[in-house]
Design an enzyme around this catalytic site. Structure first.
Site, PDB file in Angstrom:
ATOM      1  N   CYS A   1      38.352  37.672  33.037  1.00 56.05           N
ATOM      2  CA  CYS A   1      38.315  38.618  33.951  1.00 56.05           C
ATOM      3  C   CYS A   1      39.563  38.727  34.572  1.00 56.05           C
ATOM      4  O   CYS A   1      39.757  39.339  35.572  1.00 56.05           O
ATOM      5  CB  CYS A   1      37.171  37.756  34.632  1.00 56.05           C
ATOM      6  SG  CYS A   1      37.140  36.342  35.394  1.00 56.05           S
TER       7      CYS A   1
ATOM      8  N   GLU B   1      30.939  38.901  40.177  1.00 57.23           N
ATOM      9  CA  GLU B   1      31.986  38.751  40.092  1.00 57.23           C
ATOM     10  C   GLU B   1      32.180  39.665  38.567  1.00 57.23           C
ATOM     11  O   GLU B   1      31.590  39.693  37.554  1.00 57.23           O
ATOM     12  CB  GLU B   1      32.247  37.451  39.639  1.00 57.23           C
ATOM     13  CG  GLU B   1      34.546  37.547  39.274  1.00 57.23           C
ATOM     14  CD  GLU B   1      34.411  36.633  38.515  1.00 57.23           C
ATOM     15  OE1 GLU B   1      35.148  37.593  37.415  1.00 57.23           O
ATOM     16  OE2 GLU B   1      33.522  35.813  37.743  1.00 57.23           O
TER      17      GLU B   1
END
Length: 688
Positions: free
Chosen positions: A295, A256
């Protein structure tokens, strides 16, 4: 004297004796040394072997539900010590509000997975996937898919921004799957990871070898991993590719990574609408929470042509009202520093690249803000920045869609129509999340159609959900987290899906008897036991898979059909009009109601006296197969199909296979009956 951060390996705490090259971690606001981090001398191979040996043994002895209860109790223990974690997190620059997403979010992951596992997973260690597939005409050869435990270790390599949530969202599903975990936190916030790991170790609840912590670098780790092991990485796309190349064939690698997430202001969300206000508020939250070090933060604000100035003005007003930059330990501060001065300098380098590409500041600047710090401290010692928004005249500018300044920074570009807005999203090369502020379902539908494949998650924000929305940048345990392309191509969370990511799906084939033994679920054609007590007289302690009752027959008359129709109000023509029913291609004439037959079936199989069966909790998978005409006779076979004791209650759920046949042995209906059954039962004494 230097203080080294301990690791937890092979069931004990380990600290390096000395390492002049150890990494120095500093307070994000003051620059004071917090701790030094090193793994010099750590037995990494021993840690991996310990996980495979002791972790596999201890977790393998537990069912899904028992593992779930451990997670719940760990969550309770951590929840009681949140204040300690809040205080420690402030050293990394996190405000108390920031900690809600990391600390409370991590604890929430444990609670959620514990609850979902006890509701959605069986009480055993094998998960069924999909229905039975008949592979022979007589039913003697069947196939189906199952998930079983992996034999290795789950290694997680985490980013600095979420040292608790980022670990626990990987740990919880792996733990449920029976896979021991080795946590490798990012160095700048490794001391927070060490704190929560120490707390859970102190509870004494962890199965041996199920969780280890490596505080520092892991040289040679990938050489130790093989088939059956997994790696979950969160961080930069470049690091992910480098690590992926090191992983052996057979090691599952999931990443990720950073992505240029977008937020679209819909064409209907003009100034003065609730959607415009919600959009600006959300943009503020994403710029300031964790100082933009997420993120999932918004990196591109995509707005209708001519609205940049309005959005920027509204954002400046919100910042003036709500944002105070400084040390989180100082009264009134709402936005802390970046995690380190090195990270601040890296963000400023990326901001300079955006400026060189044509970006102009419409909110904030790259100058050092007037940060609020403790008495005697200097703002220059901290990693402080203010929220920044840079406008670009051309939405196709490569830097807008390529450069991520991992801090309180976003770009704003304009679009002319909805199709162009979706095109701009796609230029990011794959995102974790895109949000859309619109109250127009048509706009939402077109955007999802055009850009859904570019995103792991899409949030639609409007006046109806603005108050309750979890937010653009907040993944939730129930839904998948990850994204295509630049976002890493991986998938985490998503409820029980993520548990299955840590297991192996296998197709199994065999007889009903063999599949029943392998899965713990009775399959039609396997042995049944109709001798002895009625199954409803047996508590869970006595009940076994395959215990069954076969009823006597009952004839259906035309009077029965009419009474049921008039009593319930269901006078559908197939039950009341012979001519119309006969004209229907599915019926020979008037037929009995399906629900009449199901009701009668209950009367045929039930044992009515008080006993261990406490309640009927539902009916699933009902299918009506063969119509029943007046004069037909029905009977029912009821078989204990699956038994699921509840860990926290004195009862469990029993799923029964119910099949109604007619006098010609044709299947009339089939379905699952769900009942709640006591674990033990002592019949009441009969008074005479």
């Amino acid at each position: 004297m230097m203080t080294f951060l301990p690791s937890y390996v092979k069931g004990a705490w380990w600290t390096p004796v000395e390492d002049p090259d150890a990494a120095v971690v500093r307070d994000a606001s003051t620059g004071d040394e917090v701790v030094r981090v090193s793994t010099k001398g750590l037995d990494l191979a021993g840690a991996v072997a310990f996980a495979r040996r002791e972790g596999q043994r201890s977790l393998g002895a537990l069912t899904f539900h028992q593992r779930a209860m451990v997670l719940k109790n760990l969550a309770i223990a951590l929840n009681e010590r949140r204040e300690e974690l809040y205080a420690l997190s402030m050293r990394s620059g996190s405000t108390r509000r920031d900690s809600l997403s990391d600390i409370d979010g991590g604890i929430g992951v444990l609670f959620t997975f514990s609850s979902k596992a006890r509701r959605e997973l069986p009480a055993g260690t094998v998960v069924l996937d999909g229905p039975v597939e008949p592979l022979s005409k007589d039913g003697s050869f069947l196939g189906r898919h199952v998930y079983t435990r992996l034999p290795g270790v789950a290694v997680q390599i985490n980013a600095f921004n979420f040292p608790m949530w980022g670990s626990l969202e990987k740990f919880a599903p792996a733990f449920l799957a029976g896979l021991p975990t080795i946590v490798k936190p990012a160095t700048p916030t490794a001391y927070i990871a060490e704190a929560w790991v120490r707390m859970v170790v102190e509870t004494g609840l962890l199965p041996e070898g199920s969780l280890q912590l490596v505080s520092g670098s892991v040289p040679g780790l990938f050489d130790l991993l093989d088939l059956g092991d997994t790696v979950g990485f969160t961080g930069s796309a470049s690091t992910a590719e480098r690590l992926r190349a090191q992983a052996k064939t057979g090691v599952r690698f999931t990443s990720e990574t950073d992505s240029i997430n977008a937020s679209i202001l819909g064409p209907d969300a003009v100034p003065g609408t609730p959607e415009f206000d919600a959009y600006v508020k959300q943009l503020l939250v994403e710029l300031t929470t964790k100082a933009g070090q997420k993120c999932t933060a918004i990196r591109r604000a995509i707005v209708p042509a001519g609205t940049t100035d309005a959005v920027a003005a509204a954002l400046r007003e919100k910042i003036a009202e709500r944002v105070v930059v400084g040390d989180p330990r100082v009264e009134g501060v709402t936005m802390g520093p970046l995690v380190s001065r090195e990270q601040r300098d890296e963000v400023l380098r990326q901001v300079a690249v955006l400026q060189d590409a044509g970006g102009r500041f419409v909110v904030g600047s790259a100058e050092a803000p007037d940060a609020r710090v403790a008495d005697g401290a200097s703002p220059a010692d901290g990693a402080f920045l203010e929220p920044m928004l840079l406008a670009f005249a051309d939405a196709a500018t490569p830097a807008v869609n390529d450069i991520e300044a991992f801090g309180p920074v976003a770009s704003i570009v304009e679009y002319t129509d909805v199709a162009e807005a979706a095109t701009i999203v796609g230029r990011g090369g794959g995102s974790l999340v895109t949000s859309v502020a619109t109250h127009d379902p048509g706009v939402a539908t077109e955007l999802l159609t055009r850009m859904g494949a570019m995103n792991g998650r899409v949030l639609f924000l409007d006046r109806d959900d603005a108050r309750t929305s979890t937010g653009h940048g907040a993944p939730v345990p129930h839904l998948v987290h990850g994204g295509p392309g630049r976002a890493g191509g991986g998938e985490e969370l998503g409820g029980i899906r993520s548990v299955l990511h840590s297991m192996q799906r296998t197709a199994i084939q065999g007889s009903p008897r063999m599949l029943t033994a392998l899965t713990g679920v009775w399959h039609p054609g396997a042995e049944t036991d109709t001798a002895g007590r009625h199954p409803f007289r047996k508590p869970l302690s006595d009940l076994r898979i395959g215990d069954a009752v076969e009823s006597a027959e009952r004839e259906v008359t035309l009077d029965d059909i009419e009474v049921f129709a008039n009593f319930t109000g269901d006078t559908f023509y197939a039950h009341m009009d012979e001519e119309s029913a006969a004209a229907n291609p599915f019926f020979p004439g008037r037929v009995a109601h399906g629900y009449l037959l199901v009701s009668w079936a209950a009367g045929l199989f039930v044992d009515p006296a008080p006993g261990p069966v406490l309640a009927n909790s539902g009916l699933e998978n009902l299918r009506f197969v063969t119509p029943v005409s007046p004069g037909d006779r029905i009977r029912v076979a009821l078989t204990a199909k699956q038994i699921t004791p509840r860990e926290t209650d004195e009862y469990g759920e029993v799923r029964w296979d119910a099949v109604i046949h007619n006098q010609d042995d044709e299947i009339v209906a089939q379905y699952d009956v769900l009942t709640l059954v006591a674990k033990t039962w002592q019949p009441a004494e009969v008074l005479v």
